[in-house]
Every structure is written in C-alpha cells, then in structure tokens.
Design a protein around this motif. Sequence first.
Motif, PDB file in Angstrom:
ATOM      1  N   GLU A   1       0.817  -1.204   0.000  1.00 53.18           N
ATOM      2  CA  GLU A   1       0.000   0.000   0.000  1.00 53.18           C
ATOM      3  C   GLU A   1       0.854   1.258   0.000  1.00 53.18           C
ATOM      4  O   GLU A   1       2.053   1.207   0.265  1.00 53.18           O
ATOM      5  N   SER A   2       0.186   2.367  -0.310  1.00 56.12           N
ATOM      6  CA  SER A   2       0.838   3.677  -0.245  1.00 56.12           C
ATOM      7  C   SER A   2      -0.111   4.650   0.428  1.00 56.12           C
ATOM      8  O   SER A   2      -1.332   4.545   0.286  1.00 56.12           O
ATOM      9  N   LEU A   3       0.464   5.592   1.173  1.00 57.23           N
ATOM     10  CA  LEU A   3      -0.309   6.631   1.843  1.00 57.23           C
ATOM     11  C   LEU A   3       0.107   7.972   1.260  1.00 57.23           C
ATOM     12  O   LEU A   3       1.301   8.277   1.180  1.00 57.23           O
ATOM     13  N   THR A   4      -0.885   8.752   0.856  1.00 55.93           N
ATOM     14  CA  THR A   4      -0.641  10.076   0.308  1.00 55.93           C
ATOM     15  C   THR A   4      -1.391  11.097   1.156  1.00 55.93           C
ATOM     16  O   THR A   4      -2.561  10.887   1.481  1.00 55.93           O
ATOM     17  N   THR A   5      -0.709  12.175   1.524  1.00 48.33           N
ATOM     18  CA  THR A   5      -1.389  13.296   2.158  1.00 48.33           C
ATOM     19  C   THR A   5      -1.890  14.184   1.027  1.00 48.33           C
ATOM     20  O   THR A   5      -1.097  14.811   0.321  1.00 48.33           O
ATOM     21  N   ILE A   6      -3.199  14.212   0.841  1.00 47.00           N
ATOM     22  CA  ILE A   6      -3.802  14.968  -0.261  1.00 47.00           C
ATOM     23  C   ILE A   6      -3.811  16.459   0.066  1.00 47.00           C
ATOM     24  O   ILE A   6      -3.489  17.288  -0.771  1.00 47.00           O
ATOM     25  N   ALA A   7      -4.189  16.801   1.288  1.00 54.16           N
ATOM     26  CA  ALA A   7      -4.236  18.201   1.707  1.00 54.16           C
ATOM     27  C   ALA A   7      -4.143  18.258   3.223  1.00 54.16           C
ATOM     28  O   ALA A   7      -4.534  17.312   3.920  1.00 54.16           O
ATOM     29  N   SER A   8      -3.620  19.376   3.740  1.00 53.33           N
ATOM     30  CA  SER A   8      -3.563  19.552   5.184  1.00 53.33           C
ATOM     31  C   SER A   8      -3.533  21.033   5.520  1.00 53.33           C
ATOM     32  O   SER A   8      -3.202  21.868   4.671  1.00 53.33           O
ATOM     33  N   SER A   9      -3.872  21.326   6.773  1.00 48.69           N
ATOM     34  CA  SER A   9      -3.829  22.688   7.271  1.00 48.69           C
ATOM     35  C   SER A   9      -3.420  22.632   8.732  1.00 48.69           C
ATOM     36  O   SER A   9      -3.974  21.840   9.505  1.00 48.69           O
ATOM     37  N   GLY A  10      -2.446  23.421   9.124  1.00 47.19           N
ATOM     38  CA  GLY A  10      -1.998  23.417  10.505  1.00 47.19           C
ATOM     39  C   GLY A  10      -0.901  22.393  10.737  1.00 47.19           C
ATOM     40  O   GLY A  10      -0.220  21.958   9.807  1.00 47.19           O
ATOM     41  N   THR A  11      -0.747  21.986  11.998  1.00 55.29           N
ATOM     42  CA  THR A  11       0.312  21.068  12.394  1.00 55.29           C
ATOM     43  C   THR A  11      -0.214  19.631  12.426  1.00 55.29           C
ATOM     44  O   THR A  11      -1.099  19.318  13.217  1.00 55.29           O
ATOM     45  N   ILE A  12       0.330  18.776  11.552  1.00 53.54           N
ATOM     46  CA  ILE A  12      -0.087  17.368  11.509  1.00 53.54           C
ATOM     47  C   ILE A  12       1.109  16.438  11.671  1.00 53.54           C
ATOM     48  O   ILE A  12       1.028  15.252  11.340  1.00 53.54           O
ATOM     49  N   THR A  13       2.190  16.940  12.217  1.00 56.54           N
ATOM     50  CA  THR A  13       3.415  16.156  12.389  1.00 56.54           C
ATOM     51  C   THR A  13       3.131  14.885  13.197  1.00 56.54           C
ATOM     52  O   THR A  13       2.550  14.943  14.279  1.00 56.54           O
ATOM     53  N   GLY A  14       3.508  13.747  12.640  1.00 52.58           N
ATOM     54  CA  GLY A  14       3.331  12.464  13.316  1.00 52.58           C
ATOM     55  C   GLY A  14       2.018  11.766  13.009  1.00 52.58           C
ATOM     56  O   GLY A  14       1.868  10.581  13.286  1.00 52.58           O
ATOM     57  N   TRP A  15       1.044  12.455  12.455  1.00 50.19           N
ATOM     58  CA  TRP A  15      -0.234  11.820  12.130  1.00 50.19           C
ATOM     59  C   TRP A  15       0.001  10.788  11.026  1.00 50.19           C
ATOM     60  O   TRP A  15       0.710  11.055  10.055  1.00 50.19           O
ATOM     61  N   ASN A  16      -0.615   9.605  11.163  1.00 45.38           N
ATOM     62  CA  ASN A  16      -0.353   8.544  10.188  1.00 45.38           C
ATOM     63  C   ASN A  16      -1.532   7.578  10.094  1.00 45.38           C
ATOM     64  O   ASN A  16      -2.297   7.421  11.044  1.00 45.38           O
TER      65      ASN A  16
END
Length: 190
Positions: A140-155
Amino acid sequence: INGTDNTTQGSNINCFINGVDNTIANSVNNATVVGMSGTALREGEFVVGAGSGEGNEIIQTSTFFLNRITTDVATQNMYLNTPKDRAPSKSIIPRDTSAIITYTIDITAYRTGGGSGSGAAGDLAFFKLQGVLKSNTATESLTTIASSGTITGWNVSSSFSGSDWSITVRGAASMNITWTAKANFYEMKL
C-alpha cells in the motif's frame, strides 16, 4: 429480500438485498447488497455484485465507513460503522481471505482540542490509503492529499494480527483528533 436465490445468514437487522445470488453474512446489520453474487461481510456495507468473470471469479465492489478518536501517539484500530446510540465495538475488517482486494480509503483527520502547544484545534488533514491485499499481505501507499496546521506524526496504515486486518491511525501527544474514513473495496474471489 427481493430477487432470486438471495440469502441472509441469520441475526441480520435492517438489511436490504435485491438481485440474484446475493448474501449477507451472519450478524451483519444495516447492509445493502444489489446486483449478482455479492456478499456483505461488514456492518453498514453497501455492495454491488458484478457476478462471475470469464474464469468464474466472483467480482464485487463495496463501500463502508470507519472512525476513531485519538488523544496521544498510540496507534489505534479504526472502528467499523458505529450506530449513533451504541459504543464502537468492531475494529477487525471481515474479509474472504481467498479474495484479492484492491482498496482506496479516504481519511479525514480533524483536531478538536488537546493541551499540546504545537498547532491548534482546527488542524486537519486528508489522507488517501491505497493498496492491494492478497492473503495476509498488503502492498500500500499513503498520500497526504491536503492539510492545514500542524499534523506532524499523524499517520494511517493497515495492520495484521494473524488473518485479522485493521486500518490503524496514529495521532500526536496531547492532541484530540477525530478520524473518519470511507473505504472503497474492489474484490475478486478466485
């Protein structure tokens, strides 16, 4: 139950079947199966059966939902479709281990609070987890499509314990994060 040769395997509540040779597994509730030779294995699942292919493989597509709340860095299994008035209880994704499953899971993560000084309530991310699963192995692959703010470590990822399969999420220390996901499966049963 409408159609021909459709089956509920027992202890099913609030289900709908229409078409030919469709099944809803035992103790699966709030599921819908339409088309030909589809099988609902997951709570609240919507299945479209496509019948059999040239080589007699059974083909279907389905959609269901997952959710979880995290408050720290521990990896947690997401829960399958949970009715509003009940506590979440199922985190294992039922599956036919002989099927090949390609999947796309759209995940929204939204920070609602927590004492961490890093980032703030309202931080959010949209992830896409895609892969193929055969037996007990997922590529599998994980892509972050969009983000706003601090998401460091989120998985987000998938995990196995024997043949049990789960979608897991990991937040961050002292951050209250609400995770919701829509899973789309394409299954080929050989």
